[in-house]
Design a protein around this motif. Structure first.
Motif, PDB file in Angstrom:
ATOM      1  N   TYR A   1      -6.268 -23.054  -5.614  1.00 15.30           N
ATOM      2  CA  TYR A   1      -4.900 -23.482  -5.896  1.00 15.30           C
ATOM      3  C   TYR A   1      -4.704 -24.902  -5.376  1.00 15.30           C
ATOM      4  N   SER A   2      -4.004 -25.707  -6.138  1.00 14.36           N
ATOM      5  CA  SER A   2      -3.761 -27.085  -5.708  1.00 14.36           C
ATOM      6  C   SER A   2      -2.728 -27.106  -4.589  1.00 14.36           C
ATOM      7  N   LYS A   3      -2.877 -28.049  -3.679  1.00 10.98           N
ATOM      8  CA  LYS A   3      -1.990 -28.152  -2.521  1.00 10.98           C
ATOM      9  C   LYS A   3      -0.547 -28.427  -2.940  1.00 10.98           C
ATOM     10  N   GLU A   4      -0.357 -29.138  -4.046  1.00 10.60           N
ATOM     11  CA  GLU A   4       0.993 -29.506  -4.499  1.00 10.60           C
ATOM     12  C   GLU A   4       1.831 -28.283  -4.861  1.00 10.60           C
ATOM     13  N   ASN A   5       1.167 -27.164  -5.200  1.00 13.50           N
ATOM     14  CA  ASN A   5       1.896 -25.959  -5.624  1.00 13.50           C
ATOM     15  C   ASN A   5       2.135 -24.975  -4.482  1.00 13.50           C
ATOM     16  N   LYS A   6       1.675 -25.336  -3.280  1.00 13.98           N
ATOM     17  CA  LYS A   6       1.763 -24.402  -2.148  1.00 13.98           C
ATOM     18  C   LYS A   6       3.062 -24.636  -1.376  1.00 13.98           C
ATOM     19  N   HIS A   7       4.171 -24.177  -1.959  1.00 12.80           N
ATOM     20  CA  HIS A   7       5.473 -24.315  -1.312  1.00 12.80           C
ATOM     21  C   HIS A   7       6.421 -23.301  -1.939  1.00 12.80           C
ATOM     22  N   GLY A   8       7.598 -23.158  -1.374  1.00 10.77           N
ATOM     23  CA  GLY A   8       8.638 -22.303  -1.940  1.00 10.77           C
ATOM     24  C   GLY A   8       8.219 -20.855  -2.112  1.00 10.77           C
ATOM     25  N   GLU A   9       8.224 -20.401  -3.361  1.00 16.29           N
ATOM     26  CA  GLU A   9       7.904 -19.014  -3.667  1.00 16.29           C
ATOM     27  C   GLU A   9       6.470 -18.646  -3.280  1.00 16.29           C
ATOM     28  N   TYR A  10       5.591 -19.627  -3.294  1.00 14.68           N
ATOM     29  CA  TYR A  10       4.197 -19.373  -2.914  1.00 14.68           C
ATOM     30  C   TYR A  10       4.110 -18.939  -1.451  1.00 14.68           C
ATOM     31  N   VAL A  11       4.900 -19.579  -0.591  1.00 16.55           N
ATOM     32  CA  VAL A  11       4.899 -19.220   0.839  1.00 16.55           C
ATOM     33  C   VAL A  11       5.436 -17.799   1.028  1.00 16.55           C
ATOM     34  N   LYS A  12       6.482 -17.455   0.287  1.00 12.95           N
ATOM     35  CA  LYS A  12       7.018 -16.090   0.362  1.00 12.95           C
ATOM     36  C   LYS A  12       5.993 -15.073  -0.123  1.00 12.95           C
ATOM     37  N   TYR A  13       5.276 -15.424  -1.187  1.00  7.46           N
ATOM     38  CA  TYR A  13       4.217 -14.542  -1.695  1.00  7.46           C
ATOM     39  C   TYR A  13       3.132 -14.333  -0.641  1.00  7.46           C
TER      40      TYR A  13
END
Length: 437
Positions: free
Chosen positions: A169-181
């Protein structure tokens, strides 16, 4: 109110009985996965009680308020007889006020506990998909994953094998809902670990992972992240104080996310056997027809009833012989006659080992081998009987395709005949060959 010395005596007695109860549990030989897990949960409960009573005893012996010392002085001083009769009078007065109060001795609790069957409580701990702790149930988390933005969509079976491949997974997408997941995935794996391995210490695994992660983070070796091991290097990179503060916050968040990922990868490693069993179970269920699925559910219900009603007497079976129709080990001569001690591995079935020639011959028409052949893209026909190696199956398939025998695989044009000797003829090609001969 009980005296401090009596409270200490009762706590010591309870700890000794709990220790004996643990020994009794490990003296039993669990016959199934559920019995083993039930035993571990019961032992875990006993250990928690021992820890609680030990803490209680420690506080009494510490005697921070001096009450225990005063009680001992009163019993050993010059007025010990008056103290004794005073306590005796208090006991008599209590029983006079409450003449019908029932008292259950401590030993009765452990006698009744030995007779209880904890498998019903165990069923409440796991969902039906988890199979009493044999399989992971990641369906809800898979649904949560596929709804993330800019994430490669995976079907469930692939997700089971790749849910901890965070470097994809790219670092740019690791925020918001991804952290909750990530947090939800970690919480589920921790919950499942506590339920399926109650005697293992989850905190030890967490501390071990944290120590390993801190070392890699300082060295800048955490995959997909960038950190600065020295303050001077970091200050040289960022000049502005405002930028420094914002970057500190960003690195702090990156570190939290990276640690979550490392923790999930560690849990996936510890639960590796359950993960592989889950993948195999999903593959197996996909190969079943609707009728076979219904039959499997009915069989599981019957097995549950039989497990509840079966006799608890142990069967002496040191040679681990298969059980016969009466539930007893078959005779050793019969075991040798049928070659049940001979192993027949099959690479097409995922290196599954069949015991005995009869089981080996039968498996070529069963779901496991049929599923393996289907994965290879080869029809499971009589030509491939006795073929167990993937390389041999491909070689034979290429040979058959290069000859006129390929007509034999056209199910819509096939008819079945028998020759004069009773041998089946399953294609027009075979019929023509016999007639011409």
């Amino acid at each position: 109110m009980e005296s401090i010395l009596e409270q200490q005596r009762k706590a010591h007695e309870e700890i000794e009985r709990l220790e004996q109860a643990i020994v009794d549990q490990f003296m039993k030989d669990p016959k199934s996965h559920k019995e083993r897990l039930t035993r571990e949960h019961r032992v875990s409960d006993f250990l928690d009680r021992i820890s609680s009573r030990s803490k209680f005893l420690y506080e009494l012996y510490e005697d921070s308020d001096g009450a225990r010392k005063n009680e001992i002085d009163a019993l050993s001083g010059t007025s010990e007889f008056s103290e004794f009769y005073g306590r005796l009078k208090a006991i008599k007065d209590y029983h006079r006020r409450y003449p019908n109060e029932t008292v259950e001795p401590l030993e009765l609790e452990f006698i009744n506990q030995a007779k209880e069957n904890g498998e019903d409580d165990l069923d409440k701990l796991f969902s039906g998909e988890e199979g009493s702790g044999r399989f992971l149930d990641l369906h809800a988390l898979h649904e949560q994953y596929v709804n993330l933005k800019n994430i490669k969509k995976l079907e469930y079976l692939t997700y089971l094998g790749e849910f901890d491949h965070f470097s994809d997974y790219s670092k740019e997408n690791k925020h918001g809902e991804y952290v909750k997941y990530l947090a939800d995935l970690r919480n589920y794996l921790e919950s499942f670990f506590r339920r399926v391995k109650p005697l293992s210490n989850l905190e030890d695994i967490r501390r071990e992972t944290e120590n390993e992660f801190n070392t890699l983070w300082v060295q800048g070796k955490v995959s997909g992240k960038k950190s600065y091991s020295k303050e001077t290097v970091y200050d040289a990179h960022l000049k502005s104080k405002k930028h420094l503060k914002a970057a500190n916050e960003m690195i702090k968040k990156d570190r939290e996310i990276a640690f979550l990922e490392a923790l999930i990868q560690k849990y996936a490693q510890v639960l590796g056997s359950q993960r592989e069993d889950t993948k195999a179970n999903v593959e197996r269920k996909r190969a079943l027809t609707d009728r076979e699925r219904r039959m499997e559910l009915e069989t599981e219900e019957v097995d549950d009833v039989e497990t509840e009603s079966e006799d608890e007497d142990k069967i002496y079976n040191p040679l681990k012989l298969p059980l016969g129709w009466d539930g007893k080990p078959i005779p050793y001569w019969l075991y040798k006659l049928h070659g049940l001690g001979v192993e027949y591995p099959c690479e097409i079935c995922g290196n599954y080992v069949y015991m005995g020639r009869k089981a080996f011959d039968r498996h070529f028409q069963e779901w496991r081998h049929a599923h393996g052949m289907r994965c290879l893209g080869i029809p499971n026909t009589r030509h491939f009987h006795e073929i167990t190696l993937i390389e041999d199956a491909y070689a034979l398939w290429e040979k058959l395709k290069s000859t006129s025998k390929t007509d034999d695989f056209k199910a819509d044009t096939m008819e079945e005949f028998e020759d004069v000797e009773g041998n089946p003829i399953r294609s027009s090609y075979d019929q023509q060959k016999i007639l011409t001969n």
